[in-house]
Design a protein around this motif. Structure first.
Motif, mmCIF file in Angstrom:
data_model
loop_
_atom_site.group_PDB
_atom_site.id
_atom_site.type_symbol
_atom_site.label_atom_id
_atom_site.label_comp_id
_atom_site.label_asym_id
_atom_site.label_seq_id
_atom_site.Cartn_x
_atom_site.Cartn_y
_atom_site.Cartn_z
ATOM 1 N N VAL A 173 36.258 -64.192 -49.212
ATOM 2 C CA VAL A 173 36.983 -65.401 -49.613
ATOM 3 C C VAL A 173 38.069 -65.733 -48.592
ATOM 4 N N ASN A 174 38.131 -66.996 -48.193
ATOM 5 C CA ASN A 174 39.156 -67.460 -47.262
ATOM 6 C C ASN A 174 40.424 -67.778 -48.058
ATOM 7 N N LEU A 175 41.481 -67.039 -47.806
ATOM 8 C CA LEU A 175 42.701 -67.176 -48.592
ATOM 9 C C LEU A 175 43.353 -68.541 -48.409
ATOM 10 N N ASP A 176 43.305 -69.076 -47.201
ATOM 11 C CA ASP A 176 43.921 -70.381 -46.952
ATOM 12 C C ASP A 176 43.129 -71.501 -47.610
ATOM 13 N N ASP A 177 41.815 -71.450 -47.504
ATOM 14 C CA ASP A 177 40.974 -72.505 -48.086
ATOM 15 C C ASP A 177 41.103 -72.562 -49.608
ATOM 16 N N THR A 178 41.298 -71.419 -50.238
ATOM 17 C CA THR A 178 41.375 -71.369 -51.700
ATOM 18 C C THR A 178 42.797 -71.517 -52.229
ATOM 19 N N GLY A 179 43.763 -71.553 -51.336
ATOM 20 C CA GLY A 179 45.151 -71.643 -51.775
ATOM 21 C C GLY A 179 45.689 -70.353 -52.356
ATOM 22 N N LEU A 180 45.062 -69.240 -52.022
ATOM 23 C CA LEU A 180 45.471 -67.955 -52.578
ATOM 24 C C LEU A 180 46.270 -67.101 -51.597
ATOM 25 N N ALA A 181 46.645 -67.668 -50.470
ATOM 26 C CA ALA A 181 47.364 -66.883 -49.462
ATOM 27 C C ALA A 181 48.734 -66.424 -49.959
ATOM 28 N N ASP A 182 49.275 -67.122 -50.954
ATOM 29 C CA ASP A 182 50.578 -66.731 -51.491
ATOM 30 C C ASP A 182 50.452 -66.030 -52.843
ATOM 31 N N LEU A 183 49.270 -65.539 -53.176
ATOM 32 C CA LEU A 183 49.046 -64.903 -54.474
ATOM 33 C C LEU A 183 49.898 -63.656 -54.656
ATOM 34 N N ALA A 184 50.112 -62.915 -53.581
ATOM 35 C CA ALA A 184 50.842 -61.649 -53.668
ATOM 36 C C ALA A 184 51.483 -61.348 -52.326
ATOM 37 N N PRO A 198 46.487 -44.632 -45.020
ATOM 38 C CA PRO A 198 45.879 -45.059 -43.749
ATOM 39 C C PRO A 198 46.466 -46.386 -43.279
ATOM 40 N N PRO A 199 46.369 -46.682 -42.003
ATOM 41 C CA PRO A 199 46.865 -47.975 -41.507
ATOM 42 C C PRO A 199 46.083 -49.120 -42.157
ATOM 43 N N GLN A 200 46.788 -50.209 -42.487
ATOM 44 C CA GLN A 200 46.111 -51.385 -43.035
ATOM 45 C C GLN A 200 45.728 -52.308 -41.890
ATOM 46 N N ARG A 201 44.420 -52.591 -41.767
ATOM 47 C CA ARG A 201 43.921 -53.382 -40.645
ATOM 48 C C ARG A 201 43.613 -54.829 -41.006
ATOM 49 N N GLU A 202 43.560 -55.140 -42.307
ATOM 50 C CA GLU A 202 43.300 -56.513 -42.713
ATOM 51 C C GLU A 202 43.874 -56.763 -44.093
ATOM 52 N N LEU A 203 44.016 -58.035 -44.423
ATOM 53 C CA LEU A 203 44.511 -58.453 -45.726
ATOM 54 C C LEU A 203 43.498 -59.409 -46.329
ATOM 55 N N GLY A 204 43.010 -59.078 -47.509
ATOM 56 C CA GLY A 204 42.018 -59.927 -48.151
ATOM 57 C C GLY A 204 42.215 -59.967 -49.652
ATOM 58 N N LEU A 205 41.365 -60.738 -50.324
ATOM 59 C CA LEU A 205 41.418 -60.810 -51.767
ATOM 60 C C LEU A 205 40.843 -59.517 -52.349
ATOM 61 N N VAL A 206 41.587 -58.891 -53.236
ATOM 62 C CA VAL A 206 41.182 -57.643 -53.885
ATOM 63 C C VAL A 206 41.102 -57.900 -55.384
ATOM 64 N N HIS A 207 39.946 -57.620 -55.986
ATOM 65 C CA HIS A 207 39.781 -57.840 -57.416
ATOM 66 C C HIS A 207 40.704 -56.937 -58.221
#
Length: 352
Positions: free
Chosen positions: A154-165, A205-214
């Motif tokens: 899921v694209n966070l910007d396209d869905t408007g969820l980039a500011d969810l958390a 562990p190092p975090q390498r990406e940020l995405g939507l997590v159920h």
């Protein structure tokens, strides 16, 4: 959405039940443009022990789903059905199968969500899983990591969820949140839970990406096609956040016992013939996403530790108000301790 206010829409009735205010429900359905015919009835459904879920059915067998927070004392940010409605609305135009939100209202100061009823099979009891053929079980099992891959695409910007958390490192946030949750809801002292938290904290562990997590992805939180086994809807998004996608895969593994493991656990059905092994789930996910899963052992152990904390909270809420108990049995101390044992073993296996 959300401007309707009702009083006693779903009304606690006695120590063990609920009543539906039919007049209020008719007003809501009418204002939402939904055809219906009286009488209406509300039936508590699902084995989930967090939010309360009701199936609303009319005389023509049209159905809707109503969700509201549990009764009693709630922890900050927990059981947030308003936030969940936002997420489902944002995902409506994506490749992730979710039910459609009909409306959001307030019932005596408590938010309630009305959503469409998605037909299909929920494999939430051993008797249901046992009735399926091994081929059908495999189809469902393989569909789980493939659907998880769609969530993580899921694209966070396209869905408007980039500011969810928060965008801060996810593992640290999870350990902070669930440690606090344990302290507020525990029914007894279990030093191993605290020691596990320290082991996990020292091995982040190092975090390498940020995405939507159920946040709570497993076989009981999806609706499946009763013929082919495909997933037609993903449910229970209240723990959804932004973070490391591998956390969801680790949780899926944590909810997936193998033969001989946690045999009294409600998820022991996942060890029935036909269901894929944990290794096969990982293989399917990697094939769909090409992600590096080197840190998966950490997320598996964290997932198990988190399940133990969640189940302790379920036990606390049910003791506080028995009406919060779902159809399924309340977790026992022995079952919670078995998950703590599994978390400890998984952490050791991962070298934590």
């Amino acid at each position: 959405m959300g401007d309707k206010i009702f009083h006693a829409l779903i009304r606690p009735a006695g120590p063990d039940g609920f009543d539906l205010d039919e007049a209020a429900m008719v007003e809501w359905l009418t204002s939402s443009g939904l055809d219906h015919r009286l009488p209406l009835r509300a039936t508590r459904i699902g084995l989930g022990q967090s939010n309360l879920i009701f199936e609303i059915t009319d005389a023509d067998d049209r159905r809707w789903i109503l969700r509201r927070p549990p009764l009693g004392r709630l922890l900050s940010s927990a059981h947030d059905v308003v936030r969940e409605a936002r997420i489902l609305t944002a995902l409506a135009g994506t490749d992730v199968p979710v039910p459609r939100i009909v409306d959001l209202a307030t019932d005596d100061g408590v938010p309630v969500v009305l959503m469409e009823h998605v037909a299909g099979l929920v494999i939430d009891r051993p008797v249901i899983a046992a009735a399926l053929s091994p081929q059908h079980r495999r189809a469902v099992g393989i569909a789980l990591p493939r659907t998880l891959a769609r969530i993580h695409a899921v694209n966070l910007d396209d869905t408007g969820l980039a500011d969810l958390a928060s965008h801060k490192p996810y593992a640290e946030r999870q350990l902070k949140r669930w440690t606090a949750q344990w302290e507020r809801t525990k029914t007894r002292d279990v030093p191993r839970v605290d020691r596990l938290a320290e082991r996990l904290r020292a091995a982040i562990p190092p975090q390498r990406e940020l995405g939507l997590v159920h946040g709570d992805f497993h076989i009981r939180n999806v609706i499946t096609d009763p013929v082919g086994g495909d997933i037609t809807a993903v449910l229970d998004w209240e723990l959804c956040t932004l973070g490391d996608p591998l956390a969801d895969l680790g949780s899926l593994l944590a909810y997936w016992p193998q033969p001989g493991e946690r045999e009294t656990d409600s998820f022991a059905m996942c060890a029935l013939p036909g269901f894929p092994s944990r290794a096969e789930l990982v293989t399917e996910y990697v094939a769909a996403t090409a992600r590096d899963v080197a840190a998966l052992g950490f997320w598996h152990a964290l997932g198990l530790w988190k399940i133990a904390v969640i189940r302790e909270g379920v036990l606390r809420r049910t003791r506080d108000d028995p009406r919060n108990q779902a159809i399924g049995a309340v977790p026992t101390i022995a079952q919670i301790d078995a998950v703590i044992d599994a978390a400890d073993a998984a952490a050791t296996h991962a070298g934590l």
